[in-house]
Design a protein around this motif. Structure first.
Motif, PDB file in Angstrom:
ATOM      1  N   MET A   1       0.842  -1.196   0.000  1.00 34.22           N
ATOM      2  CA  MET A   1       0.000   0.000   0.000  1.00 34.22           C
ATOM      3  C   MET A   1       0.873   1.241   0.000  1.00 34.22           C
ATOM      4  O   MET A   1       1.635   1.491   0.924  1.00 34.22           O
ATOM      5  CB  MET A   1      -0.890  -0.033   1.238  1.00 34.22           C
ATOM      6  CG  MET A   1      -1.803   1.179   1.389  1.00 34.22           C
ATOM      7  SD  MET A   1      -2.955   1.416   0.054  1.00 34.22           S
ATOM      8  CE  MET A   1      -3.736   2.944   0.552  1.00 34.22           C
ATOM      9  N   ALA A   2       0.748   2.027  -1.035  1.00 24.92           N
ATOM     10  CA  ALA A   2       1.632   3.186  -1.165  1.00 24.92           C
ATOM     11  C   ALA A   2       1.105   4.368  -0.370  1.00 24.92           C
ATOM     12  O   ALA A   2      -0.052   4.389   0.025  1.00 24.92           O
ATOM     13  CB  ALA A   2       1.755   3.577  -2.631  1.00 24.92           C
ATOM     14  N   ILE A   3       1.960   5.294  -0.126  1.00 25.37           N
ATOM     15  CA  ILE A   3       1.565   6.530   0.516  1.00 25.37           C
ATOM     16  C   ILE A   3       0.703   7.343  -0.448  1.00 25.37           C
ATOM     17  O   ILE A   3       1.034   7.449  -1.632  1.00 25.37           O
ATOM     18  CB  ILE A   3       2.816   7.340   0.928  1.00 25.37           C
ATOM     19  CG1 ILE A   3       3.572   6.578   2.011  1.00 25.37           C
ATOM     20  CG2 ILE A   3       2.421   8.727   1.412  1.00 25.37           C
ATOM     21  CD1 ILE A   3       4.871   7.221   2.408  1.00 25.37           C
ATOM     22  N   LEU A   4      -0.364   7.889   0.057  1.00 22.63           N
ATOM     23  CA  LEU A   4      -1.281   8.672  -0.766  1.00 22.63           C
ATOM     24  C   LEU A   4      -0.907  10.149  -0.720  1.00 22.63           C
ATOM     25  O   LEU A   4      -0.414  10.635   0.291  1.00 22.63           O
ATOM     26  CB  LEU A   4      -2.716   8.507  -0.249  1.00 22.63           C
ATOM     27  CG  LEU A   4      -3.249   7.082  -0.171  1.00 22.63           C
ATOM     28  CD1 LEU A   4      -4.593   7.076   0.551  1.00 22.63           C
ATOM     29  CD2 LEU A   4      -3.380   6.496  -1.555  1.00 22.63           C
ATOM     30  N   GLN A  20      -0.981   7.967   4.932  1.00 23.33           N
ATOM     31  CA  GLN A  20      -1.376   6.575   4.787  1.00 23.33           C
ATOM     32  C   GLN A  20      -2.132   6.173   6.051  1.00 23.33           C
ATOM     33  O   GLN A  20      -1.605   6.305   7.154  1.00 23.33           O
ATOM     34  CB  GLN A  20      -0.128   5.701   4.614  1.00 23.33           C
ATOM     35  CG  GLN A  20      -0.442   4.249   4.431  1.00 23.33           C
ATOM     36  CD  GLN A  20       0.815   3.418   4.184  1.00 23.33           C
ATOM     37  OE1 GLN A  20       0.743   2.232   4.126  1.00 23.33           O
ATOM     38  NE2 GLN A  20       1.955   4.077   4.050  1.00 23.33           N
ATOM     39  N   ASP A  21      -3.354   5.728   5.877  1.00 25.53           N
ATOM     40  CA  ASP A  21      -4.212   5.420   7.017  1.00 25.53           C
ATOM     41  C   ASP A  21      -4.336   6.651   7.932  1.00 25.53           C
ATOM     42  O   ASP A  21      -4.672   7.721   7.456  1.00 25.53           O
ATOM     43  CB  ASP A  21      -3.665   4.212   7.780  1.00 25.53           C
ATOM     44  CG  ASP A  21      -3.603   2.980   6.888  1.00 25.53           C
ATOM     45  OD1 ASP A  21      -4.551   2.782   6.108  1.00 25.53           O
ATOM     46  OD2 ASP A  21      -2.615   2.243   6.959  1.00 25.53           O
TER      47      ASP A  21
END
Length: 155
Positions: A1-4, A20-21
């Motif tokens: 899951m990549a950093i948004l 992220q999250d």
DNA sequence: GCCACGCTATCTG
DNA sequence: CAGATAGCGTGGC
């Protein structure tokens, strides 16, 4: 899951967020917006609606360095209130100037509300533009953004 | 290593 | 009141 990454509008500026999250890596202000999502709390905050920024974490508060302690202390300043650099310094047992340096290098403004830290006499600084700090404080003093989300007291 | 900082208390004219 | 001085902790060069 990549950093948004994404941005949202704040007056004449755009708030860019890398996250992220519930963990925020980086926040910065720019004249340009970009496509992409931002955390709900920040979205609400920028819109001047009730927002609980305490649901987010910042990488800046991780660790036991002096800066991390300073950032944690700053996060405890209630919405709508301010503290001076000196007060924050005494809270964590360091010097006012160290607090100034920490604010200047704060990787996640808003999440770590560095705009609530002001100089003993006057405003203190803010980058990229002191106008942002003044606008954020004015908005918080107005109160809407600080109001608990579950339709509560609301003064 | 050295240096520039979003500061402040204190001292000196 | 204005200017000088000392003290802090980090990232950047």
């Amino acid at each position: 899951m990549a950093i948004l990454t994404g941005s949202c509008r704040l007056g004449l500026w755009h708030v860019h967020v890398a996250w992220q999250d519930d963990l925020v890596y980086r926040v910065r202000f720019s004249r340009e917006g970009i496509a992409g999502p931002v955390p709900d709390a920040i979205l609400r905050y920028c819109a001047g609606r009730p927002a609980d920024l305490s649901t987010l974490r910042s990488v800046a508060t991780e660790g036991e360095t002096t800066f991390a302690k300073i950032y944690r202390a700053v996060r405890e300043i209630p919405c709508g209130e301010t503290r001076t650099y000196g007060e924050v310094a005494r809270m964590v047992g360091t010097a006012p100037r160290a607090v100034g340096a920490a604010m200047a290098r704060n990787p996640t403004p808003i999440v770590v509300p560095c705009h609530r830290v002001v100089a003993k006499t006057g405003m203190g600084g803010f980058s990229p533009d002191i106008e942002i700090k003044e606008a954020l404080l004015a908005m918080e003093r107005r109160g809407d953004v600080c109001t608990p989300e579950k339709g509560g007291v609301n003064r």
